[in-house]
Design a protein around this motif. Sequence first.
Motif, short mmCIF file in Angstrom:
data_model
loop_
_atom_site.label_atom_id
_atom_site.label_comp_id
_atom_site.label_asym_id
_atom_site.label_seq_id
_atom_site.Cartn_x
_atom_site.Cartn_y
_atom_site.Cartn_z
N THR A 338 0.82 -1.21 0.00
CA THR A 338 0.00 0.00 0.00
C THR A 338 0.86 1.26 0.00
O THR A 338 0.38 2.33 -0.36
CB THR A 338 -0.93 0.04 1.22
OG1 THR A 338 -0.13 0.00 2.42
CG2 THR A 338 -1.89 -1.14 1.20
N ASP A 339 2.11 1.15 0.40
CA ASP A 339 2.98 2.33 0.43
C ASP A 339 4.43 1.87 0.35
O ASP A 339 4.76 0.75 0.78
CB ASP A 339 2.76 3.15 1.70
CG ASP A 339 3.40 4.52 1.63
OD1 ASP A 339 3.69 4.97 0.50
OD2 ASP A 339 3.63 5.15 2.68
N THR A 356 4.87 -0.98 3.22
CA THR A 356 3.70 -1.23 4.07
C THR A 356 2.74 -2.12 3.29
O THR A 356 2.41 -1.82 2.14
CB THR A 356 2.99 0.09 4.43
OG1 THR A 356 3.92 0.97 5.06
CG2 THR A 356 1.82 -0.17 5.35
N LEU A 357 2.31 -3.22 3.91
CA LEU A 357 1.42 -4.17 3.26
C LEU A 357 -0.04 -3.90 3.61
O LEU A 357 -0.34 -3.30 4.64
CB LEU A 357 1.77 -5.61 3.71
CG LEU A 357 3.17 -6.13 3.37
CD1 LEU A 357 3.37 -7.50 4.01
CD2 LEU A 357 3.39 -6.21 1.87
N ASN A 358 -0.92 -4.37 2.73
CA ASN A 358 -2.35 -4.30 3.06
C ASN A 358 -2.68 -5.40 4.07
O ASN A 358 -1.82 -6.18 4.49
CB ASN A 358 -3.21 -4.41 1.79
CG ASN A 358 -3.00 -5.73 1.06
OD1 ASN A 358 -2.50 -6.71 1.60
ND2 ASN A 358 -3.41 -5.76 -0.20
N MET A 365 2.26 -12.39 5.88
CA MET A 365 3.64 -12.17 6.33
C MET A 365 3.78 -12.50 7.81
O MET A 365 4.77 -13.10 8.24
CB MET A 365 4.05 -10.72 6.06
CG MET A 365 5.49 -10.40 6.43
SD MET A 365 6.70 -11.38 5.48
CE MET A 365 6.67 -10.49 3.92
N SER A 366 2.77 -12.13 8.61
CA SER A 366 2.81 -12.42 10.04
C SER A 366 2.80 -13.93 10.29
O SER A 366 3.58 -14.43 11.11
CB SER A 366 1.63 -11.75 10.74
OG SER A 366 1.60 -12.07 12.10
N ASP A 367 1.93 -14.64 9.58
CA ASP A 367 1.86 -16.10 9.75
C ASP A 367 3.19 -16.76 9.39
O ASP A 367 3.68 -17.64 10.11
CB ASP A 367 0.74 -16.69 8.88
CG ASP A 367 -0.64 -16.29 9.37
OD1 ASP A 367 -0.75 -15.83 10.53
OD2 ASP A 367 -1.61 -16.42 8.59
N PHE A 368 3.78 -16.31 8.29
CA PHE A 368 5.02 -16.94 7.84
C PHE A 368 6.18 -16.64 8.79
O PHE A 368 6.94 -17.55 9.17
CB PHE A 368 5.38 -16.48 6.43
CG PHE A 368 6.66 -17.08 5.91
CD1 PHE A 368 6.67 -18.35 5.37
CD2 PHE A 368 7.86 -16.38 5.99
CE1 PHE A 368 7.86 -18.92 4.91
CE2 PHE A 368 9.04 -16.93 5.54
CZ PHE A 368 9.04 -18.21 4.99
#
Length: 627
Positions: A338-339, A356-358, A365-368
């Motif tokens: 997103t940015d 910055t991710l959506n 990304m958090s799970d991985f």
Amino acid sequence: MSDFPRWKYALVALVMLFGVIYALPNAFPPVPAVQITANRDAPPIDASLQQKVSEALTSQKIAFTKVEVEGDHLLATFADSDVQKSGSDAIKAVLGAGYTAAFKLQSNVPAWLGAIGARSMPLGLDLQGGVHFLMQVDQKDAIEKQENSYADDIRSLLRDKKIRYESVTRSSVEGKGISVILRSSDDRSSASDMIANEYTDLNVADGASTGDRFVLNVVIKPQKLRDLSRSAITQNLGTLRNRINVLGVSEPLIQQQGDSRIVVELAGVQDPTEAKKLIGAVATLQYRPGIGQPGDPRAQEAARTGNIPPDANLFRMHGTNEPVLVSKQIIVTGNQLTDASSGIDQQSGTPKVDVTLNAAGARKMSDFTNANVGKPMAVVYVERVYETKMVDGKETRVSKVTESVINDANIGSPFSNKFQTSGLGSPKEASDLALLLKGGALAAPMDIVAEGVIGASLGKDNIDKGFMAVMLGLALVLLAAAIYYKLFGLVADIALFFNLVILVAVMSLIGVTLTMPGVAGIVLTLGMAIDANVLICERIREELRNGSSPHASIRAGYEKAWATILDANVTHLIAALALTTMGTGGIKGFGVTLMIGILTSLFTSVTLTHAFTAMIHGHRKLKTLSV
């Protein structure tokens, strides 16, 4: 005696001064220039390169105005477009392939005007020339990306539900979708139900089975395929608009043509090279699980023998060219950003891109990262560029995809939506990547199937004709008013001149792009503006015939004509507003010019002429009026 208040005199003076100052930049036309920028991995622009270019132009006796470094590029200006072309050839010969030399029209407005926000009015494609692109969207690639995404999701679903499977792969045959191979009939039945329930856009059907291989065929539904195709066009249109905003092109035309093509027209861009580099670029990041570090023996062996594990890709590290194995699984891509912004990593001192991710990307990304702390994650830089090659004596554009790993490091701690990517070669490379990522990733690659350049001669011819039309229309109106209404006609002429000046000033200040329809709007505005003065003068004549004194006739003429003038201009304003809000292209340009012209003419035809009339007659005893 005059009843015109002093504050109105001050207002008129300020508006006239504003008009002169902010219209003045249009008296300084842009000059032809060649802009030199460093390509990827090329030495940066500096004073030595500036001297090299100056010496090359001097040695070939090519006259140039100046050669100077401006930020991260070098700019050489010339007297006219013919010298510009010769200068570009000389610069390209001395610099070689490491740099890009592109034509440009450089602003020639004095710095003091620029400091107060005064700038010349941007000209449209029909007036100053530019480039035209017809681009074909590769919708098959968008479908392929979606199928790969579904394949990753199905793998995750089967693992979460603890269903044994042998492989989940996208079929190499177009239209065959995804093939899921399971270990038993029960597993296939369970997987079929779960996939159908979880992903309603997929059709699931049993395939042929042999031994302990039970096949499940998963195909995207036709309606979803149509939505993907339309979405690819829509996203690419939005991405192109974001990227072209970076070029600073005024009023670009970007619109869909047919089911799979996009038309792009960029006014003022003389050389399509830089534009093609930006709008056609497919550069993005892919975050993937790493398989070892750079120089890992497995990667060395795969590079030497060509035997690459089926679940991996062999890439090279950016800068060192070391082989590195990376998983085919994609955690997140540039589509989910997103940015993005570039900067310098304070710890390592190397260029970086903060991303910055959506929400969807952050969750993945958090799970991985939570599940793989201490394991490697690779950042793959994917770029699709176009090269021109001679095939059978004709220039043919072919696309080339380059993939390299810019960072491959172990995950220190979990993270989700905000993090940084380092390992880029230079600050400019980081800045370019951030701009592309921030502008958005293309949903599908595009090929430029046709391009054209509208030359400066055509643009100059149109400008000359438009200028002559405005001047001829203005001269005829001024002459008619002066002959018929005498002194009041001359006052109306002064107001008409300042109406043109203020109109140009407002259009320049707010950045309205002037096109040929806009020129027509200016001519029509000048013709309409005199109507208000005709009404005022006729009212004054009528009052004189009725026996009123000259001063009373002037006062009554302005008061009684105002309601009629306002009614007439409001109806014109409504029509212009409709053209502006509902029209596109030339129709919108005509409407914008007409709308601004109506507002400026209301001021100049009434308030400005009243001020001049009061200055001339307000403190004199009059027996008659020159009207």
